[in-house]
Design an enzyme around this catalytic site. Structure first.
Site, mmCIF file in Angstrom:
data_model
loop_
_atom_site.group_PDB
_atom_site.id
_atom_site.type_symbol
_atom_site.label_atom_id
_atom_site.label_comp_id
_atom_site.label_asym_id
_atom_site.label_seq_id
_atom_site.Cartn_x
_atom_site.Cartn_y
_atom_site.Cartn_z
ATOM 1 N N SER A 1 11.382 -23.063 -26.701
ATOM 2 C CA SER A 1 11.316 -22.068 -27.775
ATOM 3 C C SER A 1 12.208 -22.423 -28.954
ATOM 4 C CB SER A 1 11.792 -20.702 -27.267
ATOM 5 O OG SER A 1 10.980 -20.246 -26.247
ATOM 6 N N HIS B 1 5.989 -21.804 -30.021
ATOM 7 C CA HIS B 1 5.523 -22.815 -29.060
ATOM 8 C C HIS B 1 4.259 -23.513 -29.559
ATOM 9 C CE1 HIS B 1 8.056 -22.190 -25.462
ATOM 10 N NE2 HIS B 1 8.184 -20.970 -25.928
ATOM 11 N N HIS C 1 3.678 -20.931 -20.269
ATOM 12 C CA HIS C 1 4.539 -20.262 -19.291
ATOM 13 C C HIS C 1 3.708 -19.468 -18.300
ATOM 14 C CE1 HIS C 1 6.858 -20.832 -22.977
ATOM 15 N NE2 HIS C 1 7.923 -20.894 -22.217
ATOM 16 N N TYR D 1 4.298 -16.483 -17.483
ATOM 17 C CA TYR D 1 4.120 -15.081 -17.936
ATOM 18 C C TYR D 1 2.913 -14.906 -18.849
ATOM 19 C CZ TYR D 1 6.676 -16.603 -22.152
ATOM 20 O OH TYR D 1 7.080 -17.280 -23.259
ATOM 21 N N GLU D 2 2.402 -16.022 -19.392
ATOM 22 C CA GLU D 2 1.215 -15.909 -20.246
ATOM 23 C C GLU D 2 -0.040 -15.661 -19.413
ATOM 24 O OE1 GLU D 2 1.164 -18.877 -23.634
ATOM 25 O OE2 GLU D 2 2.924 -19.571 -22.534
ATOM 26 N N ALA E 1 15.167 -22.726 -24.096
ATOM 27 C CA ALA E 1 16.143 -21.740 -24.576
ATOM 28 C C ALA E 1 16.480 -20.865 -23.378
ATOM 29 C CB ALA E 1 15.526 -20.909 -25.688
ATOM 30 N N MET F 1 12.684 -18.819 -18.650
ATOM 31 C CA MET F 1 11.345 -18.547 -18.106
ATOM 32 C C MET F 1 10.508 -19.822 -18.013
ATOM 33 S SD MET F 1 10.634 -15.103 -20.326
ATOM 34 C CE MET F 1 11.938 -13.897 -20.586
ATOM 35 N N SER F 2 11.175 -20.957 -17.844
ATOM 36 C CA SER F 2 10.410 -22.218 -17.832
ATOM 37 C C SER F 2 11.169 -23.278 -17.049
ATOM 38 C CB SER F 2 10.204 -22.704 -19.269
ATOM 39 O OG SER F 2 11.448 -23.121 -19.826
ATOM 40 N N ASN G 1 21.339 -16.987 -26.413
ATOM 41 C CA ASN G 1 21.941 -15.641 -26.422
ATOM 42 C C ASN G 1 22.785 -15.514 -25.173
ATOM 43 O OD1 ASN G 1 19.079 -15.650 -25.204
ATOM 44 N ND2 ASN G 1 20.034 -13.875 -24.264
ATOM 45 N N HIS H 1 13.316 -11.878 -28.713
ATOM 46 C CA HIS H 1 12.702 -13.205 -28.886
ATOM 47 C C HIS H 1 13.103 -13.784 -30.241
ATOM 48 C CE1 HIS H 1 9.983 -16.467 -28.136
ATOM 49 N NE2 HIS H 1 9.177 -16.158 -29.127
HETATM 50 N N1 HPA Z 1 16.563 -14.345 -20.466
HETATM 51 C C1 HPA Z 1 15.443 -15.005 -20.081
HETATM 52 N N2 HPA Z 1 14.910 -15.977 -20.783
HETATM 53 C C2 HPA Z 1 15.507 -16.329 -21.929
HETATM 54 C C3 HPA Z 1 16.664 -15.692 -22.394
HETATM 55 C C4 HPA Z 1 17.215 -14.645 -21.619
HETATM 56 O O1 HPA Z 1 18.245 -14.028 -21.975
HETATM 57 N N3 HPA Z 1 17.009 -16.289 -23.562
HETATM 58 C C5 HPA Z 1 16.086 -17.260 -23.787
HETATM 59 N N4 HPA Z 1 15.170 -17.283 -22.796
#
Ligand code: HPA
Length: 290
Positions: free
Chosen positions: A34, A65, A87, A89-90, A117, A218-219, A242, A256
């Site tokens: 990301s 993406h 991903h 989740y998609e 990320a 998530m990857s 973050n 996001h």
């Molecule tokens: N949680 C899950 N996936 C993420 C995060 C997060 O805080 N930051 C970037 N991808």
């Protein structure tokens, strides 16, 4: 796709298409997470192949993406860059999420660098830092969604592959030394992959911290498992986009947008690190020449 699982014929079709669209014979794969897809702009003599044209390839639906393979030269290496990824989740299956790793394997790629990320769980981590992935926790896999579930084709790898050293020790050492030389701070830690797409609750984060995760995303984990199964060497680097929120009293919120914006800020550092790693990357079995 044969019901739930790809056949080696399906994979061969994807490989044949990619081969038909490029002059290069990539040796190194690079997956950009990301907000990190700008790195593909540094590839020279690039052949760009949209995911949507490649037979059976899943197409990314998420902002940040862009979906294409960019194949060309980068720091003296023949590289295949995945600009974006898909991903779980998609709505894609684990097999679809990891198809690009099978295509890389059949193209003759020996090393894959996975980036993502991630949210920082380790209290020592700050947004904008880089984390070298030392190991991962495959929580989704433990819950039954392992990308290797299903028929095993031994021409790809063994039924029960070892996951003791997913992230190649020699490449990790190279990353640490390269970061030190470039004076780029590099944290190290355990990456945890969750299914998403919702971010974690503060209680989730405290749970993940207790079970040993330093960062969450998530990857990456499904791809790393399939790449290792196929005998590829894997290097993983997270950008801590973050700091994960572990307290319901917190005023902060993970978004996001924040993930993408921090991604942009770290691109120059990640680019510099990856370029130096690439230029020193040993062929399999060769010592690191830093
Ligand atoms: N949680 C899950 N996936 C993420 C995060 C997060 O805080 N930051 C970037 N991808």
């Amino acid at each position: 796709m044969n019901a739930e699982f790809f056949t080696s014929e399906d994979i061969a079709q994807a490989v044949a298409y990619v081969r038909s669209q490029t002059r290069h014979q990539p040796q190194v794969g690079l997956v950009l997470g990301s907000g990190l897809s700008g790195l593909a702009d540094a590839v020279t003599d690039a052949d760009r192949i949209p995911f949507s044209r490649i037979p059976h390839f899943p197409v990314s639906t998420v902002e940040g993406h862009d979906g294409a393979l960019v194949i060309g030269r980068l720091q003296g290496q023949d590289v295949l860059v995945m600009q974006g990824r898909v991903h779980f989740y998609e709505g894609y299956s684990m097999q679809q999420v990891t198809l690009p790793m099978r295509v890389m394997q059949r193209l003759g790629i020996h090393t894959v660098i996975l980036t993502n990320a991630a949210g920082g769980i380790n209290p020592a981590f700050h947004a904008g830092e880089l984390m070298l992935i030392s190991d991962h926790i495959n929580l989704i896999g433990m819950a039954g969604q392992n990308p290797l579930r299903g028929p095993n084709d031994p021409t790809f790898g063994p039924r029960f592959p070892s996951m003791t050293r997913v992230y190649d020790p020699q490449l990790r050492d190279l990353a640490v030394k390269t970061a030190a030389r470039l004076q780029i701070p590099l944290q190290q830690g355990v990456y945890m992959c969750l299914a998403g797409p919702s971010f974690e609750t503060p209680a989730d984060i405290r749970f993940l911290r207790v079970i040993g995760a330093d960062a969450v995303g998530m990857s990456t984990v499904p791809e790393a498992v399939v790449a290792r199964h196929g005998g590829l060497r894997v290097l993983g680097i997270s950008t801590i986009s973050n700091v994960a929120i572990d307290n319901i009293e917190s005023e902060a919120e993970t978004t996001h947008q924040e993930v993408l914006e921090t991604g942009k800020l770290v691109v120059p550092r990640l680019t510099a690190l990856l370029q130096e790693i690439l230029s020193a990357l040993p062929a399999p079995g060769e010592p690191v020449g830093t």
